[in-house]
Write a protein that holds these residues in place. Structure first.
Motif, PDB file in Angstrom:
ATOM      1  N   SER A  25       0.753  -1.365  -0.044  1.00 28.41           N
ATOM      2  CA  SER A  25       0.032  -0.048  -0.068  1.00 28.41           C
ATOM      3  C   SER A  25       0.820   1.362   0.024  1.00 28.41           C
ATOM      4  N   ILE A  26       1.968   1.103   0.479  1.00 28.82           N
ATOM      5  CA  ILE A  26       2.885   2.250   0.543  1.00 28.82           C
ATOM      6  C   ILE A  26       3.531   2.329  -0.905  1.00 28.82           C
ATOM      7  N   ASP A  93       0.794  -3.704  10.640  1.00 30.45           N
ATOM      8  CA  ASP A  93      -0.488  -4.623  10.420  1.00 30.45           C
ATOM      9  C   ASP A  93      -1.757  -3.660   9.714  1.00 30.45           C
ATOM     10  N   ASP A  94      -1.586  -2.569   9.409  1.00 30.13           N
ATOM     11  CA  ASP A  94      -2.377  -1.611   8.783  1.00 30.13           C
ATOM     12  C   ASP A  94      -2.021  -1.401   7.204  1.00 30.13           C
ATOM     13  N   TYR A  95      -2.813  -0.440   6.487  1.00 33.55           N
ATOM     14  CA  TYR A  95      -2.307  -0.189   5.116  1.00 33.55           C
ATOM     15  C   TYR A  95      -3.155   1.055   4.725  1.00 33.55           C
ATOM     16  N   ILE A  96      -2.801   1.879   4.018  1.00 30.81           N
ATOM     17  CA  ILE A  96      -3.243   3.220   3.581  1.00 30.81           C
ATOM     18  C   ILE A  96      -3.675   3.315   2.097  1.00 30.81           C
ATOM     19  N   HIS A  97      -4.574   4.250   1.828  1.00 32.28           N
ATOM     20  CA  HIS A  97      -5.287   4.458   0.656  1.00 32.28           C
ATOM     21  C   HIS A  97      -3.935   4.913  -0.103  1.00 32.28           C
ATOM     22  N   PRO A  98      -4.299   4.734  -1.474  1.00 36.16           N
ATOM     23  CA  PRO A  98      -3.065   5.238  -2.546  1.00 36.16           C
ATOM     24  C   PRO A  98      -2.954   6.569  -2.480  1.00 36.16           C
ATOM     25  N   GLU A  99      -3.965   7.585  -2.098  1.00 34.40           N
ATOM     26  CA  GLU A  99      -3.719   8.876  -2.089  1.00 34.40           C
ATOM     27  C   GLU A  99      -3.687   9.503  -0.640  1.00 34.40           C
ATOM     28  N   MET A 100      -3.196   8.665   0.285  1.00 34.00           N
ATOM     29  CA  MET A 100      -3.079   9.415   1.537  1.00 34.00           C
ATOM     30  C   MET A 100      -1.965  10.263   1.691  1.00 34.00           C
ATOM     31  N   ILE A 101      -0.701   9.828   1.339  1.00 40.57           N
ATOM     32  CA  ILE A 101       0.449  10.746   1.275  1.00 40.57           C
ATOM     33  C   ILE A 101       0.270  11.907   0.517  1.00 40.57           C
ATOM     34  N   SER A 102      -0.308  11.621  -0.832  1.00 44.23           N
ATOM     35  CA  SER A 102      -0.401  12.992  -1.599  1.00 44.23           C
ATOM     36  C   SER A 102      -1.364  14.083  -1.058  1.00 44.23           C
ATOM     37  N   THR A 103      -2.497  13.472  -0.398  1.00 43.89           N
ATOM     38  CA  THR A 103      -3.698  14.419   0.139  1.00 43.89           C
ATOM     39  C   THR A 103      -2.817  15.036   1.333  1.00 43.89           C
ATOM     40  N   LEU A 104      -2.256  14.531   2.221  1.00 43.89           N
ATOM     41  CA  LEU A 104      -1.513  14.998   3.563  1.00 43.89           C
ATOM     42  C   LEU A 104      -0.631  16.162   3.118  1.00 43.89           C
ATOM     43  N   ALA A 160      -0.502   8.269  16.370  1.00 40.69           N
ATOM     44  CA  ALA A 160       0.695   8.934  15.445  1.00 40.69           C
ATOM     45  C   ALA A 160       0.510   8.455  13.989  1.00 40.69           C
ATOM     46  N   TRP A 161      -0.370   7.498  13.543  1.00 41.23           N
ATOM     47  CA  TRP A 161      -0.236   6.853  12.347  1.00 41.23           C
ATOM     48  C   TRP A 161      -1.122   7.488  11.279  1.00 41.23           C
ATOM     49  N   ASP A 162      -1.857   8.402  11.488  1.00 43.67           N
ATOM     50  CA  ASP A 162      -2.792   9.100  10.348  1.00 43.67           C
ATOM     51  C   ASP A 162      -2.422  10.353  10.354  1.00 43.67           C
ATOM     52  N   THR A 200      -8.507  16.465   7.573  1.00 39.50           N
ATOM     53  CA  THR A 200      -9.274  16.175   6.787  1.00 39.50           C
ATOM     54  C   THR A 200     -10.192  14.959   7.168  1.00 39.50           C
ATOM     55  N   SER A 201     -11.439  15.128   7.150  1.00 35.98           N
ATOM     56  CA  SER A 201     -12.566  13.878   7.452  1.00 35.98           C
ATOM     57  C   SER A 201     -12.328  12.565   6.499  1.00 35.98           C
ATOM     58  N   GLN A 202     -11.642  12.836   5.564  1.00 35.34           N
ATOM     59  CA  GLN A 202     -11.334  11.502   4.470  1.00 35.34           C
ATOM     60  C   GLN A 202     -10.550  10.450   5.232  1.00 35.34           C
ATOM     61  N   GLU A 203     -11.049   9.363   5.091  1.00 36.02           N
ATOM     62  CA  GLU A 203     -10.744   7.979   5.848  1.00 36.02           C
ATOM     63  C   GLU A 203      -9.788   7.415   4.767  1.00 36.02           C
ATOM     64  N   LEU A 204      -8.496   7.839   4.913  1.00 32.51           N
ATOM     65  CA  LEU A 204      -7.346   7.262   4.150  1.00 32.51           C
ATOM     66  C   LEU A 204      -6.294   6.320   4.810  1.00 32.51           C
ATOM     67  N   TYR A 205      -6.655   6.234   6.087  1.00 32.50           N
ATOM     68  CA  TYR A 205      -5.985   4.998   6.708  1.00 32.50           C
ATOM     69  C   TYR A 205      -6.761   4.070   7.337  1.00 32.50           C
TER      70      TYR A 205
END
Length: 327
Positions: A25-26, A93-104, A160-162, A200-205
């Motif tokens: 996912s990263i 053990d988690d994963y992230i949305h493809p746009e998470m880092i770009s959005t943040l 810490a992770w979002d 942001t309220s977007q759920e990316l994590y």
């Protein structure tokens, strides 16, 4: 012009069943200029091998193999070698949305913030992100810290992770080693010290919930670290003269410690020593800060000291009152 380097730190220990999902996912982020630091915290399973195999496939990946020291120690090891101008943490053990880092990153830059924060979705199996129109909130660091004590924002804020952080925040900031609830020892300082924080309220994590061991975690003596982190935050606000946050932190602690006492008391087994420690911390915080409380709040706190399980009545009463008022 090339976008700045972002370091993503992944602490790894006994997660061989989930690690590939996390790393993939990263690697699949739309933001490409990444330094991915995989910190093998002495994992005794196949995680070290998995890390090395991924490093051979993608030059952006750096692997650190170290003696087991816990989550905070692993994160600190990643911070110490990070080259990025910005830092993010992903649990393995988690994963992230493809746009998470770009959005943040876009949120952080467009709002000239020190920290950007997305929302998250808890799951027990893989989930699909919800398509909701996001809300954006930009706050001062002190106002962001207040969200730690507002139930609708507390979990999003304390972990810490979002988040994406400016690297400069870590010039004098690290995770406290050897503690449970390590995020609670870290987040209030990071938020308070930031000039600006954007949410942001977007759920990316996507946060993986392990369904076993909940009762054991509640009755583990190390769970007292969560109370100690809150006490440390209270002292921090006192030293910095932040009276408005201080009152919220004190109330949050008194409610949390009373609820924790009730939860522990309902578990099987003898937990008298743990219950005594919870009660002792509750009494210390109450006696040191009672002048901040209203009469009704002091009544509740004092009642708990003499009749701890009566707090269940207060909890049920509050729930019933909220339900009635929303009808």
């Amino acid at each position: 012009m090339e976008k700045p380097l972002i370091s993503i730190i992944v602490p790894i220990y006994r997660v061989e069943a989930y690690l590939s999902r996390c790393i993939d996912s990263i690697l699949n982020q739309s933001y490409r200029n990444l330094e991915i630091i995989l910190v093998d915290d002495g994992s005794p399973d196949s995680c070290p091998k998995i890390c090395n195999e991924y490093a051979e496939k993608d030059a952006r990946i750096r692997v650190v193999h170290k003696k087991n020291g816990g989550l905070s120690d692993a994160r600190n090891a990643g911070i110490d070698i990070a080259n990025g101008k910005y830092i993010s943490f992903i649990d393995s053990d988690d994963y992230i949305h493809p746009e998470m880092i770009s959005t943040l990153f876009d949120l952080l830059k467009s709002n000239d913030a020190d920290i950007s924060v997305c929302n998250f979705t808890p799951f027990t199996e893989r989930v699909s992100p919800l398509n909701k129109a996001p809300t954006i909130d930009t706050l001062s660091g002190k106002d962001a810290a207040k969200r730690l004590y507002q139930s609708q924002y507390a979990t999003q804020t304390v972990v810490a992770w979002d988040k994406l952080y400016k690297r400069s925040l870590f010039d004098h900031l690290r995770f406290k080693v050897g503690k449970f609830n390590e995020d609670e020892f870290f987040s209030y300082r990071a938020l308070y010290l930031a000039n600006k924080v954007v949410f942001t309220s977007q759920e990316l994590y996507f946060y993986f919930i392990r369904t076993t061991g909940i009762s054991k975690a509640i009755t583990d003596p190390r769970s007292l670290n969560g109370l100690d982190a809150k006490i440390e935050a209270i002292q921090f606000y006192k030293e910095n003269g932040s009276t408005d946050i201080l009152r919220s932190a004190v109330l949050s602690f008194l409610n949390f410690s009373a609820k924790r006492y009730c939860f522990v008391s309902r578990q099987k087994g003898n937990h008298q020593e743990l219950l005594g420690e919870i009660k002792k911390r509750h009494a210390t915080v109450y006696c040191s800060n009672s002048s901040l409380l209203r009469i009704s709040e002091r009544f509740r706190a004092r009642t708990f000291l003499f009749f701890p399980l009566l707090y269940w009545f207060f909890i049920k009463f509050d729930k019933a009152k909220r339900k009635f008022l929303t009808k």
